[in-house]
Design a protein around this motif. Structure first.
Motif, mmCIF file in Angstrom:
data_model
loop_
_atom_site.group_PDB
_atom_site.id
_atom_site.type_symbol
_atom_site.label_atom_id
_atom_site.label_comp_id
_atom_site.label_asym_id
_atom_site.label_seq_id
_atom_site.Cartn_x
_atom_site.Cartn_y
_atom_site.Cartn_z
ATOM 1 N N MET A 151 0.848 -1.183 0.000
ATOM 2 C CA MET A 151 0.000 0.000 0.000
ATOM 3 C C MET A 151 0.888 1.239 0.000
ATOM 4 S SD MET A 151 -3.125 -1.007 -0.056
ATOM 5 C CE MET A 151 -4.054 0.457 0.419
ATOM 6 N N ASN A 152 0.294 2.391 -0.301
ATOM 7 C CA ASN A 152 1.029 3.649 -0.142
ATOM 8 C C ASN A 152 0.076 4.724 0.352
ATOM 9 O OD1 ASN A 152 0.118 5.481 -2.510
ATOM 10 N ND2 ASN A 152 0.590 3.532 -3.517
ATOM 11 N N SER A 153 0.655 5.749 0.905
ATOM 12 C CA SER A 153 -0.116 6.864 1.447
ATOM 13 C C SER A 153 0.726 8.120 1.341
ATOM 14 C CB SER A 153 -0.469 6.601 2.913
ATOM 15 O OG SER A 153 -0.798 7.803 3.567
ATOM 16 N N PRO A 154 0.226 9.185 0.713
ATOM 17 C CA PRO A 154 1.010 10.417 0.641
ATOM 18 C C PRO A 154 1.396 10.933 2.019
ATOM 19 C CG PRO A 154 -1.029 10.616 -0.633
ATOM 20 C CD PRO A 154 -1.069 9.286 0.055
ATOM 21 N N ASP A 155 0.519 10.761 2.982
ATOM 22 C CA ASP A 155 0.788 11.219 4.348
ATOM 23 C C ASP A 155 1.862 10.364 5.005
ATOM 24 O OD1 ASP A 155 0.627 12.516 6.768
ATOM 25 O OD2 ASP A 155 -1.233 11.558 7.383
ATOM 26 N N ILE A 197 -14.296 -3.712 -1.465
ATOM 27 C CA ILE A 197 -15.195 -4.748 -0.960
ATOM 28 C C ILE A 197 -14.560 -6.124 -1.135
ATOM 29 C CG2 ILE A 197 -17.429 -5.874 -1.259
ATOM 30 C CD1 ILE A 197 -17.588 -3.125 0.041
ATOM 31 N N GLU A 198 -13.986 -6.358 -2.314
ATOM 32 C CA GLU A 198 -13.354 -7.648 -2.573
ATOM 33 C C GLU A 198 -12.141 -7.850 -1.670
ATOM 34 O OE1 GLU A 198 -14.760 -9.958 -4.484
ATOM 35 O OE2 GLU A 198 -16.357 -8.442 -4.626
ATOM 36 N N ASP A 199 -11.376 -6.787 -1.449
ATOM 37 C CA ASP A 199 -10.208 -6.891 -0.568
ATOM 38 C C ASP A 199 -10.633 -7.166 0.871
ATOM 39 O OD1 ASP A 199 -8.504 -6.457 -2.671
ATOM 40 O OD2 ASP A 199 -8.030 -4.380 -2.155
ATOM 41 N N PHE A 200 -11.706 -6.524 1.292
ATOM 42 C CA PHE A 200 -12.206 -6.746 2.661
ATOM 43 C C PHE A 200 -12.611 -8.202 2.845
ATOM 44 C CE2 PHE A 200 -15.426 -6.845 5.966
ATOM 45 C CZ PHE A 200 -14.860 -6.055 6.965
ATOM 46 N N LYS A 201 -13.317 -8.739 1.873
ATOM 47 C CA LYS A 201 -13.708 -10.137 1.944
ATOM 48 C C LYS A 201 -12.483 -11.046 2.000
ATOM 49 C CE LYS A 201 -18.005 -9.556 -0.727
ATOM 50 N NZ LYS A 201 -18.652 -9.872 -2.041
ATOM 51 N N ALA A 202 -11.499 -10.743 1.178
ATOM 52 C CA ALA A 202 -10.289 -11.563 1.143
ATOM 53 C C ALA A 202 -9.552 -11.504 2.473
ATOM 54 C CB ALA A 202 -9.377 -11.099 0.008
ATOM 55 N N ALA A 203 -9.451 -10.289 3.035
ATOM 56 C CA ALA A 203 -8.748 -10.129 4.309
ATOM 57 C C ALA A 203 -9.467 -10.861 5.433
ATOM 58 C CB ALA A 203 -8.592 -8.648 4.634
ATOM 59 N N TYR A 209 -4.810 -8.448 -0.219
ATOM 60 C CA TYR A 209 -5.365 -7.490 -1.165
ATOM 61 C C TYR A 209 -4.882 -7.835 -2.580
ATOM 62 C CZ TYR A 209 -6.757 -4.311 2.636
ATOM 63 O OH TYR A 209 -7.342 -3.742 3.736
ATOM 64 N N LYS A 210 -5.731 -7.597 -3.558
ATOM 65 C CA LYS A 210 -5.373 -7.883 -4.939
ATOM 66 C C LYS A 210 -4.285 -6.936 -5.417
ATOM 67 C CE LYS A 210 -7.260 -8.238 -9.626
ATOM 68 N NZ LYS A 210 -8.478 -8.081 -10.481
ATOM 69 N N LEU A 211 -3.285 -7.489 -6.108
ATOM 70 C CA LEU A 211 -2.197 -6.682 -6.648
ATOM 71 C C LEU A 211 -2.491 -6.288 -8.091
ATOM 72 C CD1 LEU A 211 0.953 -8.556 -5.268
ATOM 73 C CD2 LEU A 211 -0.364 -6.700 -4.227
ATOM 74 N N ALA A 212 -1.972 -5.124 -8.458
ATOM 75 C CA ALA A 212 -2.233 -4.587 -9.794
ATOM 76 C C ALA A 212 -1.292 -5.149 -10.850
ATOM 77 C CB ALA A 212 -2.121 -3.063 -9.770
ATOM 78 N N GLY A 213 -0.198 -5.793 -10.402
ATOM 79 C CA GLY A 213 0.798 -6.279 -11.354
ATOM 80 C C GLY A 213 1.923 -5.266 -11.506
ATOM 81 N N ASN A 258 8.002 -7.263 -9.705
ATOM 82 C CA ASN A 258 7.196 -8.462 -9.443
ATOM 83 C C ASN A 258 5.702 -8.152 -9.527
ATOM 84 O OD1 ASN A 258 9.366 -10.549 -8.645
ATOM 85 N ND2 ASN A 258 9.958 -8.736 -7.485
ATOM 86 N N GLY A 259 4.969 -8.316 -8.422
ATOM 87 C CA GLY A 259 3.507 -8.263 -8.475
ATOM 88 C C GLY A 259 2.878 -6.896 -8.416
ATOM 89 N N GLY A 260 3.661 -5.864 -8.152
ATOM 90 C CA GLY A 260 3.134 -4.508 -8.159
ATOM 91 C C GLY A 260 2.425 -4.106 -6.876
ATOM 92 N N TRP A 261 1.859 -2.892 -6.902
ATOM 93 C CA TRP A 261 1.121 -2.333 -5.779
ATOM 94 C C TRP A 261 -0.226 -3.032 -5.632
ATOM 95 C CZ3 TRP A 261 3.361 1.063 -2.567
ATOM 96 C CH2 TRP A 261 4.432 1.821 -3.040
ATOM 97 N N ALA A 262 -0.808 -2.926 -4.451
ATOM 98 C CA ALA A 262 -2.206 -3.305 -4.296
ATOM 99 C C ALA A 262 -3.051 -2.418 -5.207
ATOM 100 C CB ALA A 262 -2.637 -3.132 -2.841
ATOM 101 N N VAL A 263 -4.107 -2.986 -5.772
ATOM 102 C CA VAL A 263 -4.960 -2.217 -6.687
ATOM 103 C C VAL A 263 -5.480 -0.955 -6.018
ATOM 104 C CG1 VAL A 263 -7.136 -2.251 -7.960
ATOM 105 C CG2 VAL A 263 -5.639 -4.240 -8.030
#
Length: 337
Positions: free
Chosen positions: A103-107, A194-200, A206-210, A245-250
């Protein structure tokens, strides 16, 4: 916050994408940011460094890279020129802490730079009045945001910078700069949450973007080919690098849609150098960021012939002007480099 060989950091099979300079020694360190996340870093110390009063530089980036890649390369080179340097993995990436991963966050990522300044300021061999930062690619924007809030930062270099908030909200070259396009992006992100919450909840991730696409399609944009040439080849590949590799979380881009990293960059009073390649697709980020800067201690440097990733590691022509960077930091950190 001392030098460490923390058992959580397995160095038995470590590799770096560059060779350590002969006049520099490197060790691993950890420190915590104000969100309680433990950050992993490598500190590079010139062999002839004094016991006290040395200038120091914190380095991070590119966006989706790790400290064994470009930031370590910069740190190594700057240390060989006389600066104690710290290359760190941002929160949620590499060997640094933070959950969920990628994940990332500007803050939080701006805070990562400030935490690096905290750490450097407390070392006995560093003068806390002589600290600068270097942000590469997406961390160039984070570096400018840090310089706008952290008055301890005396000099900043934004190299081959991206404004990640702008490209997330507007698309490349501002091609999707409309409320309609942003609404579509928000809808997709919220559905993925929603999908990430279900997965967690089920113990998943969390799904990765690639990461960087591989193999390259024939019609790939030229800058994607540049990324591939760095992240997907022995030149820059690293097993912990998101882009390799797999990239950031979507959903990692969510907060960037609602944040403007450069909002207060016109209030930076410390010295800033914006460094960019002449042929870089991202050049407009750097030039537009420079236009917002004020004062007579700002400098725009355009490297003839260089593309975006040439300023990750110098490319095949050693494009990065490290002597110029050393002169810039030497002047504005008030030291004798």
């Amino acid at each position: 916050m001392a030098d460490t060989t923390d058992a959580k950091i397995n160095r038995s099979n470590e590799h770096y994408t560059f060779q350590l300079a002969e006049n520099v020694r490197r060790s691993t360190v950890t420190f915590r940011n104000h969100f309680g996340i433990e950050l992993a870093a490598d500190i590079y110390i010139p062999n002839n460094a004094s016991e006290k009063g040395n200038p120091a530089i914190a380095v991070s980036g590119p966006f989706g890279a790790v400290k064994e890649q470009s930031s370590g390369f910069y740190a190594n080179q700057m240390a060989s020129l006389g600066f104690i340097t710290l290359a760190f993995d941002p929160s949620f990436t590499g060997e640094s802490g933070g959950q969920p991963r990628y994940m990332n966050s500007p803050d939080i990522n701006t805070e990562d730079f400030m935490a690096a300044v905290d750490y450097l300021s407390t070392r006995d061999n560093i003068d806390p009045e002589k600290i600068g930062i270097i942000g590469i690619c997406g961390w160039g924007g984070m570096a400018l945001n840090a310089a706008a809030i952290d008055t301890r930062i005396k000099a900043t270099v934004a190299s081959t910078m991206y404004d990640m908030s702008r490209v997330t909200a507007n698309g490349y070259f501002d091609s999707a700069n409309s409320s309609t396009a942003r609404k579509q992006a928000r809808n997709a992100l919220m559905a993925q949450r929603i999908e990430d919450f279900k997965a967690a909840e089920s113990g998943g991730n969390y799904k990765l973007a690639g990461g960087v696409i591989d193999p390259l399609p024939e019609d790939a944009p030229y800058f994607v080919k540049d990324y591939h040439a760095y992240y997907k080849t022995p030149r820059g590949y690293h097993e912990r690098s998101l882009n390799s590799n797999g990239g950031w979380a979507v959903t990692a881009s969510t907060s960037l849609l609602n944040t403007k990293l450069l909002a207060y960059s016109d209030e930076i009073t410390s010295a800033v150098m914006v460094l960019h390649g002449e042929k870089a697709h991202s050049r407009y980020f750097g030039e537009d960021a420079f236009k917002r800067l004020t004062g007579d201690n700002k400098e725009l440097v355009i490297i003839p012939g260089a593309n975006h990733t040439d300023l990750y590691d110098g490319g095949d022509k050693n494009f990065i002007p490290f002597e110029k960077l050393a002169k810039f930091f030497g002047k504005h950190l008030n030291c004798s480099q």
